[in-house]
Motif scaffolding. Structure first.
Motif, PDB file in Angstrom:
ATOM      1  N   ILE A  97      -5.451   4.505  -0.135  1.00  0.00           N
ATOM      2  CA  ILE A  97      -5.479   3.104   0.363  1.00  0.00           C
ATOM      3  C   ILE A  97      -6.712   2.598   0.220  1.00  0.00           C
ATOM      4  O   ILE A  97      -6.964   1.522   0.104  1.00  0.00           O
ATOM      5  N   ARG A  98      -7.844   3.261   0.512  1.00  0.00           N
ATOM      6  CA  ARG A  98      -8.982   2.598   0.808  1.00  0.00           C
ATOM      7  C   ARG A  98      -9.515   2.328  -0.609  1.00  0.00           C
ATOM      8  O   ARG A  98      -9.935   1.305  -1.025  1.00  0.00           O
ATOM      9  N   ASN A  99      -8.987   3.004  -1.813  1.00  0.00           N
ATOM     10  CA  ASN A  99      -9.643   2.724  -3.376  1.00  0.00           C
ATOM     11  C   ASN A  99      -8.641   1.619  -3.601  1.00  0.00           C
ATOM     12  O   ASN A  99      -9.276   0.489  -4.253  1.00  0.00           O
ATOM     13  N   PHE A 100      -7.563   1.731  -3.113  1.00  0.00           N
ATOM     14  CA  PHE A 100      -6.542   0.371  -3.360  1.00  0.00           C
ATOM     15  C   PHE A 100      -7.235  -0.799  -2.803  1.00  0.00           C
ATOM     16  O   PHE A 100      -7.114  -1.972  -3.466  1.00  0.00           O
ATOM     17  N   LYS A 101      -7.515  -0.878  -1.881  1.00  0.00           N
ATOM     18  CA  LYS A 101      -7.967  -2.069  -0.914  1.00  0.00           C
ATOM     19  C   LYS A 101      -9.287  -2.655  -1.595  1.00  0.00           C
ATOM     20  O   LYS A 101      -9.541  -3.754  -1.590  1.00  0.00           O
ATOM     21  N   LEU A 110       0.820  -1.236  -0.052  1.00  0.00           N
ATOM     22  CA  LEU A 110       0.011   0.011  -0.125  1.00  0.00           C
ATOM     23  C   LEU A 110       0.767   1.352   0.111  1.00  0.00           C
ATOM     24  O   LEU A 110       0.442   2.432  -0.662  1.00  0.00           O
ATOM     25  N   LEU A 111       1.906   1.138   0.664  1.00  0.00           N
ATOM     26  CA  LEU A 111       2.846   2.447   0.867  1.00  0.00           C
ATOM     27  C   LEU A 111       3.427   2.655  -0.701  1.00  0.00           C
ATOM     28  O   LEU A 111       3.714   3.561  -1.166  1.00  0.00           O
ATOM     29  N   TRP A 112       3.913   1.405  -1.360  1.00  0.00           N
ATOM     30  CA  TRP A 112       4.375   1.500  -2.720  1.00  0.00           C
ATOM     31  C   TRP A 112       3.349   2.074  -3.546  1.00  0.00           C
ATOM     32  O   TRP A 112       3.692   2.813  -4.498  1.00  0.00           O
ATOM     33  N   GLU A 113       2.057   1.936  -3.549  1.00  0.00           N
ATOM     34  CA  GLU A 113       0.973   2.364  -4.380  1.00  0.00           C
ATOM     35  C   GLU A 113       0.880   3.771  -4.213  1.00  0.00           C
ATOM     36  O   GLU A 113       0.974   4.610  -5.088  1.00  0.00           O
ATOM     37  N   VAL A 114       0.906   4.164  -2.859  1.00  0.00           N
ATOM     38  CA  VAL A 114       0.999   5.731  -2.437  1.00  0.00           C
ATOM     39  C   VAL A 114       2.391   6.260  -3.268  1.00  0.00           C
ATOM     40  O   VAL A 114       1.899   7.380  -3.898  1.00  0.00           O
ATOM     41  N   GLN A 115       3.502   5.860  -2.997  1.00  0.00           N
ATOM     42  CA  GLN A 115       4.562   6.408  -3.644  1.00  0.00           C
ATOM     43  C   GLN A 115       4.616   6.357  -5.231  1.00  0.00           C
ATOM     44  O   GLN A 115       4.877   7.432  -5.892  1.00  0.00           O
ATOM     45  N   LEU A 116       3.977   5.486  -5.615  1.00  0.00           N
ATOM     46  CA  LEU A 116       4.115   5.377  -7.295  1.00  0.00           C
ATOM     47  C   LEU A 116       3.084   6.269  -7.754  1.00  0.00           C
ATOM     48  O   LEU A 116       3.126   7.077  -8.718  1.00  0.00           O
ATOM     49  N   SER A 117       1.920   6.751  -6.938  1.00  0.00           N
ATOM     50  CA  SER A 117       0.964   7.731  -7.287  1.00  0.00           C
ATOM     51  C   SER A 117       1.676   9.116  -7.485  1.00  0.00           C
ATOM     52  O   SER A 117       0.952  10.033  -7.964  1.00  0.00           O
ATOM     53  N   THR A 118       2.610   9.119  -6.483  1.00  0.00           N
ATOM     54  CA  THR A 118       3.228  10.623  -6.288  1.00  0.00           C
ATOM     55  C   THR A 118       4.699  10.587  -7.357  1.00  0.00           C
ATOM     56  O   THR A 118       5.296  11.468  -7.139  1.00  0.00           O
ATOM     57  N   GLY A 119       5.022   9.607  -7.740  1.00  0.00           N
ATOM     58  CA  GLY A 119       6.309   9.418  -8.662  1.00  0.00           C
ATOM     59  C   GLY A 119       7.298   9.232  -8.259  1.00  0.00           C
ATOM     60  O   GLY A 119       8.434   9.388  -8.538  1.00  0.00           O
ATOM     61  N   ILE A 120       7.349   8.654  -6.734  1.00  0.00           N
ATOM     62  CA  ILE A 120       8.652   8.464  -6.120  1.00  0.00           C
ATOM     63  C   ILE A 120       8.887   7.044  -5.716  1.00  0.00           C
ATOM     64  O   ILE A 120       9.631   6.481  -4.835  1.00  0.00           O
ATOM     65  N   GLY A 121       8.054   6.230  -6.362  1.00  0.00           N
ATOM     66  CA  GLY A 121       8.295   4.361  -6.202  1.00  0.00           C
ATOM     67  C   GLY A 121       9.269   3.750  -6.977  1.00  0.00           C
ATOM     68  O   GLY A 121       9.520   2.452  -7.097  1.00  0.00           O
ATOM     69  N   GLN A 139      -4.979  12.066   3.127  1.00  0.00           N
ATOM     70  CA  GLN A 139      -5.482  11.984   1.684  1.00  0.00           C
ATOM     71  C   GLN A 139      -4.867  10.593   1.321  1.00  0.00           C
ATOM     72  O   GLN A 139      -5.449  10.140   0.164  1.00  0.00           O
ATOM     73  N   GLU A 140      -3.655  10.327   1.585  1.00  0.00           N
ATOM     74  CA  GLU A 140      -3.272   8.935   1.324  1.00  0.00           C
ATOM     75  C   GLU A 140      -4.019   7.857   1.916  1.00  0.00           C
ATOM     76  O   GLU A 140      -4.088   6.984   1.183  1.00  0.00           O
ATOM     77  N   MET A 141      -4.588   8.139   3.228  1.00  0.00           N
ATOM     78  CA  MET A 141      -5.702   7.018   3.402  1.00  0.00           C
ATOM     79  C   MET A 141      -6.849   6.787   2.363  1.00  0.00           C
ATOM     80  O   MET A 141      -7.402   5.682   2.269  1.00  0.00           O
TER      81      MET A 141
END
Length: 301
Positions: free
Chosen positions: A276-280, A242-253, A271-273
């Protein structure tokens, strides 16, 4: 219900590409030991955290290190290639590993615009021709060109005793229509897009060409699953993804999957949470018992 593995050959922080590709081989061997039906590996380009640009190369290596599990590309990005070359390559793999090879094809670029240009001068044009290209590939694999077709005298040697199984991969109604039209199996990438999944899968099942002559619908529903001994451990493991998905969405993964230490020490913003809800919504996370109870997708298989 059959279970299979789709591997993206994902780099984790602190690992090398060699580590990742050896892990892919070990994963295929473990899948075989545990009774999984197939192991597919994806094609990506110019994405530093995804280590496999050539599924066909990895399949030869993994095939030599396994005995029974089916092996395939998920997907070979067909607009980059001529169908004849793909047919030759996968016929070669099928000759080496009889009745074990799947050829999954997709129309996406699998990488950056720059990589797309470096690989092909006319990718967009070839993507538009995807239906015709798939038909040409199918005819090479089946040796079924009409007598007067220019390619009717060409064979994609070596001819295996059992040809590779062609699959169409996608996330759209268009891809399902194509699989239904050509009477081939269809794999839906729910982990990429959950939109209209029910409509798409129902269309394929209801419109498959050849049902009247005995062809049966054959589908894969690819879901993102994180399973561990307990629900708590599964949720802990999921934090890295989930953290990686957040990082990828901001271009830092680009460094790959974060470590457990990094993910467990990270505090997600409001905002990240929401992200994460959408990813889950596209994931199943839990113990084996919990995952087995989550049967909302089995109706599509």
């Amino acid at each position: 219900m059959e279970l299979s593995i789709l591997d993206l050959a994902t780099l984790a922080v602190g690992k090398t590409a060699k580590d990742v590709l050896e892990d892919s081989t070990r994963l295929a061997k473990a899948g075989e030991e545990f009774g999984y039906t197939r192991f597919w590996i994806a094609e990506h380009h110019n994405i530093s955290a995804l280590c496999c640009p050539s599924p066909e190369v990895m399949l030869g290596y993994i095939g030599a290190n396994t005995e029974t599990i089916r092996l395939g590309s998920g997907a070979t990005l067909l607009p980059y290639y001529k169908p004849y070359k793909i047919a030759e390559t996968f016929n070669l793999l099928s000759s080496l590993f009889p009745n074990r090879i799947d050829l999954g094809v997709g129309r996406g670029p699998g990488g950056s615009p720059e990589a797309k240009l470096a690989l092909s001068d006319n990718f967009s044009e070839q993507a538009k021709k995807f239906p015709d290209t798939v038909k040409e590939l199918k005819d090479f694999l089946d040796n079924s060109f009409p007598h007067k077709h220019p390619y009717s005298t060409i064979n994609a040697y070596p001819i295996p005793s059992v040809p590779p199984q062609l699959w169409i991969l996608g996330t759209s109604l268009e891809s399902a229509r194509l699989a239904a039209l050509y009477g081939v199996p269809y794999a839906f990438g729910h982990f990429l897009s959950a939109n209209k999944s029910s409509e798409i899968m129902n269309y394929y099942h209801n419109n498959l060409k050849g049902k009247e002559s005995g062809i049966k619908p054959k589908t894969i529903f690819a879901v993102f699953v994180i399973c561990a001994e307990t629900n708590e451990r599964a949720q802990e493991l999921a934090r890295s993804a989930l953290l990686w998905e957040v990082q990828l969405s901001t271009g830092i993964g680009d460094k790959g999957l974060p470590s457990f230490i990094e993910s467990n020490g990270y505090t997600f913003s409001r905002q990240e949470m929401e992200l994460i809800r959408n990813f889950k919504n596209k994931m199943i996370i839990g113990s084996p018992t919990e995952v087995k109870k989550t049967n909302r997708y089995t109706k599509y298989i």
